[in-house]
Design a protein around this motif. Structure first.
Motif, mmCIF file in Angstrom:
data_model
loop_
_atom_site.group_PDB
_atom_site.id
_atom_site.type_symbol
_atom_site.label_atom_id
_atom_site.label_comp_id
_atom_site.label_asym_id
_atom_site.label_seq_id
_atom_site.Cartn_x
_atom_site.Cartn_y
_atom_site.Cartn_z
ATOM 1 N N VAL B 4 0.863 -1.177 0.000
ATOM 2 C CA VAL B 4 0.000 0.000 0.000
ATOM 3 C C VAL B 4 0.898 1.225 0.000
ATOM 4 N N THR B 5 0.759 2.029 -1.022
ATOM 5 C CA THR B 5 1.608 3.200 -1.168
ATOM 6 C C THR B 5 0.789 4.480 -1.060
ATOM 7 N N GLN B 6 1.165 5.283 -0.108
ATOM 8 C CA GLN B 6 0.591 6.619 0.023
ATOM 9 C C GLN B 6 1.754 7.579 -0.201
ATOM 10 N N ALA B 7 1.880 7.997 -1.428
ATOM 11 C CA ALA B 7 3.068 8.755 -1.815
ATOM 12 C C ALA B 7 3.123 10.149 -1.181
ATOM 13 N N GLN B 8 1.976 10.678 -0.844
ATOM 14 C CA GLN B 8 1.925 12.017 -0.246
ATOM 15 C C GLN B 8 2.158 11.894 1.260
ATOM 16 N N THR B 9 3.286 12.383 1.706
ATOM 17 C CA THR B 9 3.587 12.298 3.130
ATOM 18 C C THR B 9 2.807 13.354 3.912
ATOM 19 N N GLU B 10 2.836 14.573 3.395
ATOM 20 C CA GLU B 10 2.130 15.673 4.056
ATOM 21 C C GLU B 10 1.493 16.565 3.001
ATOM 22 N N ILE B 11 0.292 17.021 3.310
ATOM 23 C CA ILE B 11 -0.406 17.956 2.425
ATOM 24 C C ILE B 11 -0.956 19.086 3.285
ATOM 25 N N SER B 12 -0.806 20.296 2.777
ATOM 26 C CA SER B 12 -1.415 21.451 3.440
ATOM 27 C C SER B 12 -2.368 22.128 2.469
ATOM 28 N N VAL B 13 -3.555 22.414 2.934
ATOM 29 C CA VAL B 13 -4.526 23.128 2.119
ATOM 30 C C VAL B 13 -5.152 24.218 2.968
ATOM 31 N N VAL B 14 -5.711 25.185 2.293
ATOM 32 C CA VAL B 14 -6.435 26.242 2.982
ATOM 33 C C VAL B 14 -7.887 25.795 3.114
ATOM 34 N N GLU B 15 -8.465 26.126 4.219
ATOM 35 C CA GLU B 15 -9.853 25.736 4.471
ATOM 36 C C GLU B 15 -10.742 26.056 3.270
ATOM 37 N N LYS B 16 -11.643 25.144 2.989
ATOM 38 C CA LYS B 16 -12.634 25.196 1.904
ATOM 39 C C LYS B 16 -12.076 24.695 0.582
ATOM 40 N N GLU B 17 -10.797 24.454 0.524
ATOM 41 C CA GLU B 17 -10.253 23.837 -0.695
ATOM 42 C C GLU B 17 -10.604 22.353 -0.714
ATOM 43 N N ASP B 18 -10.652 21.789 -1.914
ATOM 44 C CA ASP B 18 -10.809 20.347 -2.064
ATOM 45 C C ASP B 18 -9.414 19.710 -2.029
ATOM 46 N N VAL B 19 -9.345 18.492 -1.519
ATOM 47 C CA VAL B 19 -8.053 17.808 -1.457
ATOM 48 C C VAL B 19 -8.268 16.322 -1.718
ATOM 49 N N THR B 20 -7.349 15.732 -2.472
ATOM 50 C CA THR B 20 -7.418 14.297 -2.757
ATOM 51 C C THR B 20 -6.190 13.609 -2.192
ATOM 52 N N LEU B 21 -6.437 12.551 -1.450
ATOM 53 C CA LEU B 21 -5.375 11.734 -0.881
ATOM 54 C C LEU B 21 -5.249 10.463 -1.724
#
Lengths: 115, 116
Positions: B4-21
């Motif tokens: 199982v690979t989760q290539a994104q170690t850390e993600i920062s987004v501003v509130e109300k943005e959409d984000v995909t993991l």
């Protein structure tokens, strides 16, 4: 309330002093497992048990022992803890061991520090 | 090889943005299960979703949605209109047959920080 209970939640100990982390579930689940969580490594399985008196090694069993004398309990034993066993430990249980599988139910975690 | 690979170690987004993991898995089984768990700063592990290998329908639950694609061995998780309470570490997991029982393997997790 369905739950998995671990104790202690926090423990600081010294190298070589035997300790036991208890785990108990009230859901009559057959399957139980121990994981350790370390930064950058995710959750790694230490030991698992498919039912009473049936246990087997996971991916990182060295330095650990387990027992499953009763269905509800699955203690994790560190006979001679070492600093590399400093980690966050999770106990989990699940209905059934094979076939259709449900999700794992986790305890709240036990943070262990070995000095 | 990582299962199982989760290539994104850390993600920062501003509130109300959409984000995909992202989550990519590897298995030889035809029957398997995929999961997502959330670990908020308080440390407990919270189950979010289970998907079996025969059900490729995408799922939506409120602001959460999951995109399962067997062709690319991916099981991605999207949070729409992110909120500060979504800040957590998210784990993807694979359950597959291993010596007669369903072994669960976790990815290394993606830490999501939602900035107000």
């Amino acid at each position: 309330e369905a739950q998995v209970t671990q104790n202690p939640r926090y423990l600081i100990t010294v190298t070589g002093k035997k300790l036991t982390v208890t785990c108990s579930q009230n859901m009559n689940h057959e399957y139980m497992s121990w994981y350790r969580q370390d930064p950058g490594l995710g959750l790694r399985q230490i030991y698992y048990s498919m039912n009473v008196e049936v246990t087997d090694k996971g991916d990182v069993p060295e330095g650990y022992k387990v027992s499953r004398k009763e269905k509800r309990n699955f203690p994790l034993i560190l006979e001679s803890p070492s600093p590399n066993q400093t980690s966050l430990y999770f106990c989990a249980s699940r209905r059934g061991a094979g076939g259709r599988t449900g999700e794992l139910f986790f305890g709240e975690g036990s943070r262990l520090t070995v000095l | 090889a990582q299962k199982v690979t989760q290539a994104q170690t850390e993600i920062s987004v501003v509130e109300k943005e959409d984000v995909t993991l992202d989550c990519v898995y590897e298995t030889r089984d035809t029957t398997y299960y995929l999961f997502w768990y959330k670990q908020p700063p308080s440390g407990e592990l919270v189950f979010l979703i289970r998907r079996n290998s025969f059900d490729e329908q995408n799922e939506i639950s409120g602001r959460y949605s999951w995109n399962f694609q067997k062709s690319t061995s991916s099981f991605n998780f999207t949070i729409t209109a992110s909120q500060v309470v979504d800040s957590a570490v998210y784990f993807c997991a694979l359950s597959e047959n291993s010596g007669g029982y369903q072994k669960v393997t976790f990815g290394t997790g993606t830490k999501l920080q939602v900035i107000p």
